[in-house]
Design a protein around this motif. Structure first.
Motif, short mmCIF file in Angstrom:
data_model
loop_
_atom_site.label_atom_id
_atom_site.label_comp_id
_atom_site.label_asym_id
_atom_site.label_seq_id
_atom_site.Cartn_x
_atom_site.Cartn_y
_atom_site.Cartn_z
N THR A 138 0.83 -1.21 0.00
CA THR A 138 0.00 0.00 0.00
C THR A 138 0.86 1.26 0.00
O THR A 138 0.58 2.22 -0.72
CB THR A 138 -0.94 0.01 1.22
N GLU A 210 -5.43 0.79 5.18
CA GLU A 210 -6.42 -0.07 4.53
C GLU A 210 -7.38 0.76 3.68
O GLU A 210 -7.73 0.37 2.56
CB GLU A 210 -7.20 -0.85 5.59
N ARG A 213 -5.48 1.78 0.57
CA ARG A 213 -5.38 0.68 -0.39
C ARG A 213 -6.68 0.50 -1.16
O ARG A 213 -6.69 0.37 -2.39
CB ARG A 213 -5.02 -0.62 0.32
N LYS A 214 -7.79 0.51 -0.44
CA LYS A 214 -9.08 0.29 -1.09
C LYS A 214 -9.42 1.41 -2.07
O LYS A 214 -9.94 1.15 -3.16
CB LYS A 214 -10.18 0.16 -0.04
N ASN A 217 -7.13 1.18 -5.17
CA ASN A 217 -7.42 0.00 -5.98
C ASN A 217 -8.84 0.00 -6.54
O ASN A 217 -9.25 -0.97 -7.19
CB ASN A 217 -7.20 -1.27 -5.16
N GLU A 219 -11.59 -0.13 -4.82
CA GLU A 219 -12.49 -0.94 -4.02
C GLU A 219 -13.40 -0.09 -3.14
O GLU A 219 -14.33 -0.62 -2.52
CB GLU A 219 -11.70 -1.91 -3.14
N ALA A 220 -13.12 1.19 -3.05
CA ALA A 220 -13.92 2.08 -2.22
C ALA A 220 -14.19 3.38 -2.97
O ALA A 220 -13.39 3.81 -3.81
CB ALA A 220 -13.19 2.38 -0.90
N CYS A 225 -16.20 7.44 1.43
CA CYS A 225 -15.19 7.57 2.48
C CYS A 225 -15.23 8.95 3.13
O CYS A 225 -15.02 9.08 4.34
CB CYS A 225 -13.80 7.30 1.90
#
Length: 256
Positions: A138, A210, A213-214, A217, A219-220, A225
């Motif tokens: 990350t 985390e 990273r999300k 990538n 993923e979020a 957020c």
């Protein structure tokens, strides 16, 4: 959304953002440190016709990238940006124009280091199950993304458009209590600085690695957020908005 990428911008991203992350790999990964342990000074110059040029130096157990390649030990010339990008995707094998006696460094040290970097920047699900690996992966991804923001903001047509709305100053991209990087804007030219920002004009702070990273990538959602407080923004939000537009373009270049 604009989805096309151009080979020249990709060459800048590949050289300064992707290969440039070798600096951080050699700082963070014990296996990488072993490759350059007690390494005598050697440097690889990349000269891309119609594109970027830079030198990656290895000495005193450290790695560093600088623009230009006038004083390199090994010189790798490329006749086009497409040819250089072929080096990164494994379809082109360059022939040195300087430093033939140092070719063993390319095969025994540089290539293994780039393979190791790929492992961390394009990890498998199995790799990410190890917490220590996931943490370093990350961090390296954030360093790569920050450097790519600068290159896309300076070279890509859409990126330059967004950079045109950004006033002078520094943007801090921080992971709380872990790390930070800086995007400097001067006359709409972007520079990535791989250290925390001292006097940011704007700041985007991730609550954890985390979350970082999300988001990086895909993923979020950044909006989700922000709404749940896992990403905080301060200062001149328009600077961050335009940086995030550039970051959208970065994801397209790094996925090529």
């Amino acid at each position: 959304m604009l989805t096309q990428t151009d080979s020249r911008t990709l060459a800048y991203v590949n050289l300064f953002a992707v290969l440039g992350t070798l600096e951080n790999l050699c700082d963070l990964v014990p296996e990488a440190k072993e490759y350059i342990k007690d390494q005598e000074a050697v440097s690889i110059g990349f000269a891309v016709k119609g594109g970027p040029s830079a030198t990656i130096s290895f000495a005193a157990d450290r790695c560093q990238i600088k623009e230009g390649c006038d004083y390199c030990t090994i010189k790798l010339p490329f006749s086009s940006c497409e040819k250089f990008n072929g080096l990164i995707d494994g379809t082109v094998t360059p022939i040195p124009s300087k430093g033939f006696t140092k070719i063993h460094f390319l095969t025994k040290t540089f290539v293994p280091l780039t393979d190791l970097l790929t492992k961390y920047l394009r990890p498998t699900k199995e790799d990410l199950e190890a917490p220590a690996f996931r943490e370093i992966s990350t961090k390296l991804t954030l360093y790569t993304a920050a450097a790519a923001i600068a290159q896309v903001g300076n070279e890509d047509k859409s990126g330059r458009f967004s950079a045109g709305f950004m006033p002078d100053g520094d943007i801090a991209i921080d992971v709380s209590n872990v790390m930070g990087v800086t995007i400097n804007i001067k006359d709409h030219h972007l520079t990535a600085i791989k250290r925390p920002c001292e006097k940011p004009r704007a700041a985007m702070t991730f609550s954890s690695l985390e979350i970082t990273r999300k988001l990086l990538n895909g993923e979020a959602s950044s909006m989700a957020c922000i709404c749940d407080g896992s990403i905080a923004m301060q200062g001149m939000v328009n600077m961050i908005d335009n940086m995030n537009r550039i970051l959208d373009r970065v994801s397209q270049y790094l996925s090529v």
